[in-house]
Design an enzyme around this catalytic site. Structure first.
Site, mmCIF file in Angstrom:
data_model
loop_
_atom_site.group_PDB
_atom_site.id
_atom_site.type_symbol
_atom_site.label_atom_id
_atom_site.label_comp_id
_atom_site.label_asym_id
_atom_site.label_seq_id
_atom_site.Cartn_x
_atom_site.Cartn_y
_atom_site.Cartn_z
ATOM 1 N N MET A 1 0.839 -1.204 0.000
ATOM 2 C CA MET A 1 0.000 0.000 0.000
ATOM 3 C C MET A 1 0.869 1.247 0.000
ATOM 4 S SD MET A 1 -2.935 -1.225 2.662
ATOM 5 C CE MET A 1 -3.821 0.336 2.630
ATOM 6 N N SER A 2 0.471 2.231 -0.805
ATOM 7 C CA SER A 2 1.279 3.434 -1.006
ATOM 8 C C SER A 2 0.796 4.625 -0.178
ATOM 9 C CB SER A 2 1.196 3.828 -2.483
ATOM 10 O OG SER A 2 -0.162 4.094 -2.802
ATOM 11 N N GLY A 4 -2.069 5.878 -1.070
ATOM 12 C CA GLY A 4 -2.999 6.475 -2.033
ATOM 13 C C GLY A 4 -4.349 5.763 -2.001
ATOM 14 N N VAL A 5 -5.294 6.329 -2.756
ATOM 15 C CA VAL A 5 -6.666 5.819 -2.692
ATOM 16 C C VAL A 5 -6.789 4.454 -3.403
ATOM 17 C CG1 VAL A 5 -7.493 7.075 -4.743
ATOM 18 C CG2 VAL A 5 -9.102 6.494 -2.940
ATOM 19 N N CYS A 94 11.022 0.312 -11.834
ATOM 20 C CA CYS A 94 10.618 0.184 -10.419
ATOM 21 C C CYS A 94 9.657 -0.990 -10.264
ATOM 22 C CB CYS A 94 9.984 1.480 -9.930
ATOM 23 S SG CYS A 94 9.399 1.352 -8.232
ATOM 24 N N CYS A 207 7.841 10.728 -7.288
ATOM 25 C CA CYS A 207 7.660 11.694 -6.212
ATOM 26 C C CYS A 207 8.890 12.558 -5.981
ATOM 27 C CB CYS A 207 7.258 10.989 -4.927
ATOM 28 S SG CYS A 207 8.589 10.033 -4.177
HETATM 29 N N1 LIG Z 1 5.644 2.991 -1.462
HETATM 30 C C1 LIG Z 1 4.871 1.960 -1.800
HETATM 31 N N2 LIG Z 1 4.764 0.884 -0.990
HETATM 32 C C2 LIG Z 1 3.996 -0.171 -1.328
HETATM 33 N N3 LIG Z 1 3.290 -0.237 -2.459
HETATM 34 C C3 LIG Z 1 3.361 0.799 -3.305
HETATM 35 C C4 LIG Z 1 4.153 1.949 -3.034
HETATM 36 N N4 LIG Z 1 4.019 2.820 -4.054
HETATM 37 C C5 LIG Z 1 3.171 2.239 -4.923
HETATM 38 N N5 LIG Z 1 2.782 1.023 -4.494
HETATM 39 C C6 LIG Z 1 1.836 0.074 -5.137
HETATM 40 O O1 LIG Z 1 1.855 0.274 -6.542
HETATM 41 C C7 LIG Z 1 0.540 0.718 -6.979
HETATM 42 C C8 LIG Z 1 0.666 1.723 -8.109
HETATM 43 O O2 LIG Z 1 1.483 2.751 -7.679
HETATM 44 P P1 LIG Z 1 1.437 4.222 -8.277
HETATM 45 O O3 LIG Z 1 2.626 4.925 -7.721
HETATM 46 O O4 LIG Z 1 1.247 4.115 -9.725
HETATM 47 O O5 LIG Z 1 0.223 4.831 -7.516
HETATM 48 P P2 LIG Z 1 -1.271 5.163 -7.857
HETATM 49 O O6 LIG Z 1 -1.717 4.612 -9.165
HETATM 50 O O7 LIG Z 1 -1.444 6.611 -7.587
HETATM 51 O O8 LIG Z 1 -1.951 4.270 -6.719
HETATM 52 P P3 LIG Z 1 -2.292 4.714 -5.225
HETATM 53 O O9 LIG Z 1 -3.557 5.565 -5.346
HETATM 54 O O10 LIG Z 1 -2.539 3.416 -4.510
HETATM 55 O O11 LIG Z 1 -1.094 5.484 -4.730
HETATM 56 C C9 LIG Z 1 -0.113 1.288 -5.735
HETATM 57 O O12 LIG Z 1 -1.514 1.239 -5.831
HETATM 58 C C10 LIG Z 1 0.424 0.369 -4.657
HETATM 59 O O13 LIG Z 1 -0.283 -0.848 -4.592
#
Ligand SMILES: Nc1ncnc2c1ncn2[C@@H]1O[C@H](COP(=O)(O)OP(=O)(O)OP(=O)(O)O)[C@@H](O)[C@H]1O
Length: 374
Positions: A1-2, A4-5, A94, A207
């Site tokens: 999980m990041s 984010g939503v 990545c 980021c």
């Molecule tokens: N720092 C992190 N730690 C763990 N999982 C990550 C991390 N960053 C991203 N992820 C995983 O990779 C997915 C896609 O990452 P991305 O950076 O494209 O974010 P996103 O599409 O904006 O999704 P989110 O809304 O979950 O941030 C995320 O939904 C999450 O499951």
């Protein structure tokens, strides 16, 4: 999980099913020992949000520090590419090296076959997955289902381009719980279930780089200036100076002052450390039909579409950037694993280093780094 939503809602959807679930947050950028240009990475805030969502859903969560792995396997190789004047895509590496590489390797998958078959790795990517009907594999002629990476329901958020370098074994373990939803539906679910991340804005780009406008400045703090000439490709005359090949991408306005026309970057001559420009954004030097990819990696390793070996080649779809309409193309196999991708229409601003990803309909087949485009 990041934090984010999308990954929050992924966790929510899995928590509603019968999984023994735990969350992992990965820190991949070290704010303490770098040059201080990483203000955009608010990892503490992200980690806090992951914990808030997990508390709400009753899930255990842990932080894993992969900043060294990210530096060594993604950032440092990308820096060397930028320095050499090509345009790498750190997000693609990545996913391959870190999320579906180092992080996946840390999963507590037991040694017994049942535990291996029943352990999954979910992310909030907009992508779908389906199993192919059983096919015979190897000399044992065992029947085995194979995973296919497919475009998601929300074509506007499609992230299969970024996932196109992951291995089949990683894809085997992957789950994409929001792949059948649109972004507005994901936000709606987050609101309905009062997830603390429901209103978080979407992440944009890498980021630690922040907004696109700061990119040159960001790289400038890692790569020393390397001035060279900007040359008019048509006359061979120098019309300006650049501070390093990484400051420009193919097709970009070269911002040369004092000339009648705006000049656009057509080529980078790495040997001469020169940028070659042409007048106008529609000059024919800025377009190509052909993408040469010396090392194409199929997600189903060694299993390309059979027509690719024929004289006619295979008719597929290609993208050489994330944000572009998929293009019709004909793909032929060249010696030692190389592909020649001939696009039906002219392609603008193709840079060496960019990733070319192929699809057969909605099925993402794999990708490779573009070496040249003629
Ligand atoms: N720092 C992190 N730690 C763990 N999982 C990550 C991390 N960053 C991203 N992820 C995983 O990779 C997915 C896609 O990452 P991305 O950076 O494209 O974010 P996103 O599409 O904006 O999704 P989110 O809304 O979950 O941030 C995320 O939904 C999450 O499951």
């Amino acid at each position: 999980m990041s934090g984010g939503v999308d990954s929050s809602v992924s966790a929510l959807l899995l928590a509603q099913e019968d999984y023994d679930l735990s969350a992992v947050y990965m820190r991949n950028w070290d704010t303490r020992d770098e040059s201080g240009t990483d203000k955009g990475c608010e990892w503490e805030k992200d980690w806090e949000d992951v914990q808030l969502v997990c508390r709400k859903l009753g899930l255990p969560c842990e932080l894993v520090d992969l900043s060294k792995e990210y530096w060594n396997r993604v950032f440092e190789p990308s820096l060397r590419q930028w320095e050499a004047g090509v345009s790498p895509n750190p997000d693609v590496w990545c996913n391959r090296e870190i999320k579906f590489g180092a992080l996946l390797e840390k999963l507590p998958i037991g040694k017994d076959p049942e535990s291996q078959q029943n352990t999954w790795f979910a992310t909030g990517h907009y992508a779908s997955k389906a199993w192919s009907s059983p096919v015979a594999t190897g000399s044992t002629q065992q029947q085995q289902e194979r995973p296919r990476l497919l475009r998601p329901t929300d074509k506007n958020k499609d992230q299969t381009y970024f996932l196109s370098a992951i291995s089949e074994s990683a894809l085997q373990r992957a789950l994409f719980p929001v792949g059948h939803l649109t972004k507005p539906e994901v936000r709606e679910l987050a609101k309905k279930h009062q997830l603390p991340t429901a209103e978080r804005p979407d992440s944009v780009g890498i980021c630690f780089v922040g907004e696109r406008g700061r990119f040159g400045g960001f790289l400038g703090s890692y790569i020393p200036p390397n001035p060279g000439p900007i040359i008019d490709k048509l006359t061979g005359k120098a019309v300006g100076t650049h501070q390093g090949l990484w400051n420009f991408t193919i097709g970009e306005n070269a911002r040369v002052s004092g000339l009648k026309h705006k000049m656009f970057v057509a080529e980078k001559d790495v040997k001469e450390n020169a940028i070659l420009v042409v007048p106008g954004s529609t000059h024919q030097s800025l377009f190509t039909h052909v993408l040469n990819v010396p090392n194409f990696t199929w997600i189903w390793k060694h299993t390309p579409p059979p027509e690719i070996n024929s004289l006619e080649g295979a008719d597929l779809m290609v993208q050489h950037r994330y944000r572009m309409e998929p293009q019709k193309c004909n793909v032929k196999r060249m010696p030692v694993g190389a592909l020649r991708i001939e696009c039906e229409g002219p392609q603008q601003s193709v840079s060496p280093g960019q990733i070319a990803t192929l699809w057969d309909g909605d099925w993402c087949l794999g990708c490779g780094v573009i070496e040249s485009s003629s």
